[in-house]
Write a protein that holds these residues in place. Structure first.
Motif, PDB file in Angstrom:
ATOM      1  N   ASP A 126      10.169 -68.812  11.098  1.00 39.19           N
ATOM      2  CA  ASP A 126       9.431 -68.868   9.941  1.00 39.19           C
ATOM      3  C   ASP A 126      10.119 -68.795   8.543  1.00 39.19           C
ATOM      4  OD1 ASP A 126       6.943 -69.287   8.411  1.00 39.19           O
ATOM      5  OD2 ASP A 126       7.018 -67.132   7.788  1.00 39.19           O
ATOM      6  N   HIS A 379       1.784 -79.207  16.011  1.00 44.19           N
ATOM      7  CA  HIS A 379       1.158 -79.316  14.780  1.00 44.19           C
ATOM      8  C   HIS A 379       0.173 -77.975  14.518  1.00 44.19           C
ATOM      9  CE1 HIS A 379      -0.634 -80.681  10.902  1.00 44.19           C
ATOM     10  NE2 HIS A 379      -1.971 -80.352  11.589  1.00 44.19           N
ATOM     11  N   LEU A 380      -0.370 -77.606  15.947  1.00 48.33           N
ATOM     12  CA  LEU A 380      -1.236 -76.345  15.738  1.00 48.33           C
ATOM     13  C   LEU A 380      -0.451 -74.981  15.414  1.00 48.33           C
ATOM     14  CD1 LEU A 380      -3.867 -74.994  15.829  1.00 48.33           C
ATOM     15  CD2 LEU A 380      -3.646 -75.172  18.556  1.00 48.33           C
ATOM     16  N   ASP A 382       2.780 -75.063  14.251  1.00 49.03           N
ATOM     17  CA  ASP A 382       3.528 -74.958  12.849  1.00 49.03           C
ATOM     18  C   ASP A 382       2.235 -74.733  11.825  1.00 49.03           C
ATOM     19  OD1 ASP A 382       5.812 -75.463  14.146  1.00 49.03           O
ATOM     20  OD2 ASP A 382       5.667 -77.868  13.652  1.00 49.03           O
ATOM     21  N   THR A 383       1.283 -75.019  12.090  1.00 51.16           N
ATOM     22  CA  THR A 383       0.100 -74.737  11.052  1.00 51.16           C
ATOM     23  C   THR A 383      -0.317 -73.016  11.151  1.00 51.16           C
ATOM     24  OG1 THR A 383      -0.975 -76.707  11.041  1.00 51.16           O
ATOM     25  CG2 THR A 383      -2.360 -74.991  10.126  1.00 51.16           C
ATOM     26  N   LEU A 384      -0.180 -72.695  12.324  1.00 46.09           N
ATOM     27  CA  LEU A 384      -0.590 -71.252  12.512  1.00 46.09           C
ATOM     28  C   LEU A 384       0.462 -70.265  11.925  1.00 46.09           C
ATOM     29  CD1 LEU A 384      -2.509 -70.928  15.892  1.00 46.09           C
ATOM     30  CD2 LEU A 384      -3.417 -70.291  13.668  1.00 46.09           C
ATOM     31  N   LYS A 387       0.929 -68.602   8.674  1.00 45.83           N
ATOM     32  CA  LYS A 387      -0.440 -67.908   8.479  1.00 45.83           C
ATOM     33  C   LYS A 387      -0.467 -66.592   9.098  1.00 45.83           C
ATOM     34  CE  LYS A 387      -3.466 -72.061   7.766  1.00 45.83           C
ATOM     35  NZ  LYS A 387      -3.716 -71.897   6.274  1.00 45.83           N
TER      36      LYS A 387
END
Length: 396
Positions: A126, A379-380, A382-384, A387
């Protein structure tokens, strides 16, 4: 990152990345001493783990115990993290076995009682953009040990670190499994190809030119002076997009419909065979949807659909030959379209290629489906990731 009072109430604390990790330096045994090389100790360089996959299983080069003891390289353990620190900055992976590594990398471990090792991997992942932004150097971008001390982080409790890492690791482990399945499927298809067209090749098969199998298209870059040509939905394939996957779904650049129409004769239909022929020679892939490529790539559009996977594996098995043909003593290796289309190849009977396709298309169909699933899971993840790392999504 911004540290809020709500994070403090949840037991998170503000600190620097360098405070929660142990950083280990690598080295290279002297290359001219043969006794140091070719042993049973894997030796990592950036090329071994810059694919974007979480795990690294093997290395191109190995060293001996004598090479290990006679240099500044160190042994990292299974589960340790490796990050590239010079030149290509920010390639990141987790070791799947004990390995040594070169001086262009750092080994990283979490500190017992402070940071969870799996969590540290995702925390660094991250933070890659921040690390790259503050990398410095003359000829090469470089991150030093002190660079990690400039990265501010918010650190949750160890139980929450483990929970966050568990969610992200479950996605990465599924992605890793799908990548390994694809390697197995590709290996089965290649073994069948070699059996049918190398081991059992008939002497009476005719010879011909590669161009007899289909249209050869050399890519081209639309005029960059016209910004309306770029940023649309048409994939524009360049050599970096070809690494690591059989089917090319993602591209760094894309064309608009207007950009595609500006050179309509350069559009290649889905599942054509793309071959890199300038600079990095011999990469082979298939475009997942209708696309265009730049001028460093020659593409074979097969005359017949059933020739597709035969040609893909033919090109994969000609990598050394392609490289040799392109190495003409110039500064940049170059296999032009004319020479590429005139490469002499065997012309097996159409019936043999059809028989091969009957079996191979099931393997490649599964590989295609797996790559689609990898994209969804990636994608899931990298989205999480951001966050979870900034506390926007709470695990408790």
């Amino acid at each position: 990152m911004t540290f809020s009072s709500s994070l403090a109430k949840r037991g998170w604390r503000e600190c620097k990345l360098g405070e929660i990790i142990e950083i280990i330096g690598g080295g290279t045994p002297k290359t001219h001493i043969l006794d140091y090389w070719g042993g049973n100790i894997p030796w990592l360089s950036v090329a071994d783990f810059n694919s974007g996959n979480k795990y690294v299983y093997k290395t191109e080069k190995t060293i001996t115990q004598k090479g290990l003891e006679s240099s500044s390289t160190k042994l990292l353990n299974e589960g340790d993290i490796i990050i590239s620190a010079r030149g290509t900055v920010g390639a990141l992976a987790v070791l799947k076995k004990q390995m040594a590594f070169n001086q262009s990398c750092y080994g990283i471990r979490g500190i017992s009682g402070v940071s969870n090792q799996e969590y540290v991997y995702y925390l660094i992942k991250d933070s890659i953009n921040n690390l790259q932004q503050i990398a410095h150097g003359g000829v090469f971008d470089t991150i030093t040990r002190e660079t990690f001390d400039h990265i501010a982080i918010a650190l949750p409790s160890l139980p929450e670190q483990r929970a966050i890492a568990g969610v992200l690791s479950s996605l990465d482990d599924k992605i890793d499994l799908l990548h390994r399945q694809n390697k197995t499927l590709e290996g089965i298809a290649e073994s069948l190809w070699r059996k049918m067209f190398v081991e059992d090749a008939a002497p009476k098969w005719k010879k011909g030119k590669l161009g007899e199998f289909g249209q050869i298209v050399c890519g081209k870059t639309p005029s960059k002076k016209n910004s309306a040509y770029f940023g649309g939905r048409v994939p524009f394939i360049k050599i970096p997009d070809m690494h690591g996957n059989i089917f090319i779904f993602e591209t760094e650049d894309s064309l608009t419909e207007e950009g595609e129409k500006s050179q309509k004769n350069k559009t290649i239909p889905a599942r054509s065979i793309c071959v890199s022929c300038i600079a990095t020679v011999g990469l082979v892939g298939m475009n997942a949807i209708d696309s265009q490529t730049n001028q460093q790539i020659n593409t074979i559009i097969p005359n017949k659909d059933y020739q597709r996977y035969y040609l893909f594996l033919l090109m994969r098995n000609m990598t050394d030959d392609l490289y040799a043909r392109a190495s003409g003593g110039t500064a940049t290796d170059n296999l032009n379209t004319g020479d590429f289309s005139r490469i002499e190849v065997s012309l097996p009977p159409g019936s043999s290629i059809k028989n091969f396709d009957g079996a191979a298309k099931d393997y490649f169909g599964k590989i295609y489906a797996n790559q689609l699933q990898i994209r969804t899971l990636s994608h899931l993840r990298d989205t999480l990731l951001p966050k979870l790392m900034n506390g926007e999504v709470s695990m408790f």
